[in-house]
Scaffold this motif. Sequence first.
Motif, PDB file in Angstrom:
ATOM      1  N   ALA A  72      37.072 114.799  18.147  1.00 53.14           N
ATOM      2  CA  ALA A  72      35.679 115.205  18.341  1.00 53.14           C
ATOM      3  C   ALA A  72      34.743 114.484  17.379  1.00 53.14           C
ATOM      4  O   ALA A  72      33.630 114.087  17.748  1.00 53.14           O
ATOM      5  CB  ALA A  72      35.550 116.715  18.166  1.00 53.14           C
ATOM      6  N   LEU A 189      26.701 114.576  18.707  1.00 62.76           N
ATOM      7  CA  LEU A 189      27.747 114.937  19.657  1.00 62.76           C
ATOM      8  C   LEU A 189      28.778 115.869  19.023  1.00 62.76           C
ATOM      9  O   LEU A 189      29.273 116.805  19.674  1.00 62.76           O
ATOM     10  CB  LEU A 189      28.431 113.671  20.185  1.00 62.76           C
ATOM     11  CG  LEU A 189      27.601 112.853  21.173  1.00 62.76           C
ATOM     12  CD1 LEU A 189      28.217 111.474  21.360  1.00 62.76           C
ATOM     13  CD2 LEU A 189      27.483 113.571  22.509  1.00 62.76           C
ATOM     14  N   PHE A 190      29.093 115.632  17.768  1.00 64.08           N
ATOM     15  CA  PHE A 190      30.047 116.498  17.086  1.00 64.08           C
ATOM     16  C   PHE A 190      29.501 117.916  16.958  1.00 64.08           C
ATOM     17  O   PHE A 190      30.192 118.903  17.252  1.00 64.08           O
ATOM     18  CB  PHE A 190      30.374 115.931  15.705  1.00 64.08           C
ATOM     19  CG  PHE A 190      31.349 116.766  14.917  1.00 64.08           C
ATOM     20  CD1 PHE A 190      32.675 116.859  15.305  1.00 64.08           C
ATOM     21  CD2 PHE A 190      30.931 117.446  13.790  1.00 64.08           C
ATOM     22  CE1 PHE A 190      33.579 117.630  14.580  1.00 64.08           C
ATOM     23  CE2 PHE A 190      31.824 118.227  13.062  1.00 64.08           C
ATOM     24  CZ  PHE A 190      33.152 118.311  13.456  1.00 64.08           C
ATOM     25  N   ASP A 193      29.545 119.509  20.359  1.00 61.64           N
ATOM     26  CA  ASP A 193      30.903 119.881  20.741  1.00 61.64           C
ATOM     27  C   ASP A 193      31.320 121.180  20.068  1.00 61.64           C
ATOM     28  O   ASP A 193      31.913 122.066  20.716  1.00 61.64           O
ATOM     29  CB  ASP A 193      31.864 118.762  20.373  1.00 61.64           C
ATOM     30  CG  ASP A 193      33.297 119.087  20.734  1.00 61.64           C
ATOM     31  OD1 ASP A 193      33.651 118.956  21.917  1.00 61.64           O
ATOM     32  OD2 ASP A 193      34.069 119.484  19.834  1.00 61.64           O
ATOM     33  N   ARG A 194      31.000 121.326  18.787  1.00 55.90           N
ATOM     34  CA  ARG A 194      31.362 122.560  18.077  1.00 55.90           C
ATOM     35  C   ARG A 194      30.616 123.755  18.662  1.00 55.90           C
ATOM     36  O   ARG A 194      31.181 124.858  18.783  1.00 55.90           O
ATOM     37  CB  ARG A 194      31.046 122.419  16.585  1.00 55.90           C
ATOM     38  CG  ARG A 194      31.683 121.217  15.918  1.00 55.90           C
ATOM     39  CD  ARG A 194      33.190 121.268  15.898  1.00 55.90           C
ATOM     40  NE  ARG A 194      33.663 122.130  14.825  1.00 55.90           N
ATOM     41  CZ  ARG A 194      34.935 122.425  14.627  1.00 55.90           C
ATOM     42  NH1 ARG A 194      35.858 121.957  15.460  1.00 55.90           N
ATOM     43  NH2 ARG A 194      35.306 123.193  13.628  1.00 55.90           N
ATOM     44  N   VAL A 196      29.579 124.044  21.789  1.00 55.30           N
ATOM     45  CA  VAL A 196      30.208 124.341  23.079  1.00 55.30           C
ATOM     46  C   VAL A 196      31.455 125.192  22.870  1.00 55.30           C
ATOM     47  O   VAL A 196      31.688 126.166  23.611  1.00 55.30           O
ATOM     48  CB  VAL A 196      30.569 123.026  23.817  1.00 55.30           C
ATOM     49  CG1 VAL A 196      31.450 123.321  25.030  1.00 55.30           C
ATOM     50  CG2 VAL A 196      29.308 122.300  24.256  1.00 55.30           C
ATOM     51  N   GLN A 197      32.255 124.838  21.863  1.00 55.64           N
ATOM     52  CA  GLN A 197      33.473 125.599  21.615  1.00 55.64           C
ATOM     53  C   GLN A 197      33.163 127.029  21.186  1.00 55.64           C
ATOM     54  O   GLN A 197      33.849 127.980  21.601  1.00 55.64           O
ATOM     55  CB  GLN A 197      34.329 124.896  20.545  1.00 55.64           C
ATOM     56  CG  GLN A 197      34.799 123.503  20.930  1.00 55.64           C
ATOM     57  CD  GLN A 197      35.460 123.460  22.288  1.00 55.64           C
ATOM     58  OE1 GLN A 197      36.302 124.295  22.610  1.00 55.64           O
ATOM     59  NE2 GLN A 197      35.068 122.482  23.098  1.00 55.64           N
ATOM     60  N   THR A 214      28.301 121.937  28.141  1.00 52.03           N
ATOM     61  CA  THR A 214      29.290 120.885  28.354  1.00 52.03           C
ATOM     62  C   THR A 214      28.681 119.731  29.136  1.00 52.03           C
ATOM     63  O   THR A 214      28.933 118.555  28.848  1.00 52.03           O
ATOM     64  CB  THR A 214      30.516 121.445  29.100  1.00 52.03           C
ATOM     65  OG1 THR A 214      31.106 122.485  28.316  1.00 52.03           O
ATOM     66  CG2 THR A 214      31.549 120.353  29.351  1.00 52.03           C
ATOM     67  N   TYR A 217      26.574 117.668  26.813  1.00 48.51           N
ATOM     68  CA  TYR A 217      27.441 116.845  25.964  1.00 48.51           C
ATOM     69  C   TYR A 217      27.876 115.580  26.705  1.00 48.51           C
ATOM     70  O   TYR A 217      27.745 114.457  26.185  1.00 48.51           O
ATOM     71  CB  TYR A 217      28.654 117.657  25.519  1.00 48.51           C
ATOM     72  CG  TYR A 217      29.664 116.848  24.748  1.00 48.51           C
ATOM     73  CD1 TYR A 217      29.574 116.746  23.363  1.00 48.51           C
ATOM     74  CD2 TYR A 217      30.703 116.174  25.401  1.00 48.51           C
ATOM     75  CE1 TYR A 217      30.491 115.987  22.648  1.00 48.51           C
ATOM     76  CE2 TYR A 217      31.613 115.416  24.690  1.00 48.51           C
ATOM     77  CZ  TYR A 217      31.507 115.322  23.318  1.00 48.51           C
ATOM     78  OH  TYR A 217      32.404 114.561  22.604  1.00 48.51           O
ATOM     79  N   HIS A 218      28.384 115.748  27.914  1.00 44.82           N
ATOM     80  CA  HIS A 218      28.908 114.591  28.631  1.00 44.82           C
ATOM     81  C   HIS A 218      27.804 113.645  29.097  1.00 44.82           C
ATOM     82  O   HIS A 218      28.017 112.424  29.165  1.00 44.82           O
ATOM     83  CB  HIS A 218      29.781 115.049  29.795  1.00 44.82           C
ATOM     84  CG  HIS A 218      31.116 115.548  29.349  1.00 44.82           C
ATOM     85  ND1 HIS A 218      32.112 114.704  28.926  1.00 44.82           N
ATOM     86  CD2 HIS A 218      31.605 116.815  29.213  1.00 44.82           C
ATOM     87  CE1 HIS A 218      33.167 115.414  28.564  1.00 44.82           C
ATOM     88  NE2 HIS A 218      32.891 116.703  28.736  1.00 44.82           N
TER      89      HIS A 218
END
Length: 227
Positions: A72, A189-190, A193-194, A196-197, A214, A217-218
């Motif tokens: 990630a 992005l990192f 990503d965190r 999103v999790q 998500t 992010y993509h």
Amino acid sequence: MMLPIPDLLDADALARVRALLAEAAWIDGNATSGAQSALSKRNRQLPENSAAAREAGGIVLAALGNTPLFVAAALPLKVFPPLFNRYEGGEAFGAHVDNAIRMQRGTDFRIRSDLSCTIFLSDPADYDGGELVVEGSDGERRVKLGAGSAILYPASSVHRVEPVTRGVRLASFFWLQSMVRSAEDRAILFDLDRAVQRVGGELGQGSRAAVELTGVYHNLLRRWADA
């Protein structure tokens, strides 16, 4: 961004790598140095193409691929085959910057070094000194992690390894080219990503909020990545 990655190597992987290094023949660490680094580097290193380096490097690469935090943060496109070094008896590596382009000897494999990574292989209680010191706009950060843990940091930073005054410091080190060249974009992005999790954990991965985040992010990754 500097990011510690705890226990990147599990106990079995760490033990196997240590066993390989214990039986290996070491050479002058300047075998892979640039002209400037050679002026300040005093350590030993495994030959790049030795059987021990290849097997230990394969263990490290497998661990990287199985570590979501590393993936990630780094978004790796190409990873330089891991190298291994050894410091003892006052050996050190003075302030330097890693080469922008790294080439594997005897091959046409090369990468742009966006990020550097050091995996500590010795227990910190077994040696004195040996801290990795990374300079940044907010000052110096001194890093000495537990065996099997790693630190990911910008290859563009000025950094050094302090003298090892007792015991032996073993480590793996390598560079990687990220799919996303910009450090600022990778950081966004990192963080996303965190987030999103966290949202997925709280609301479920199938929740509308998790799906939409998500997608963001993509879509950003599509805009910024070279794959």
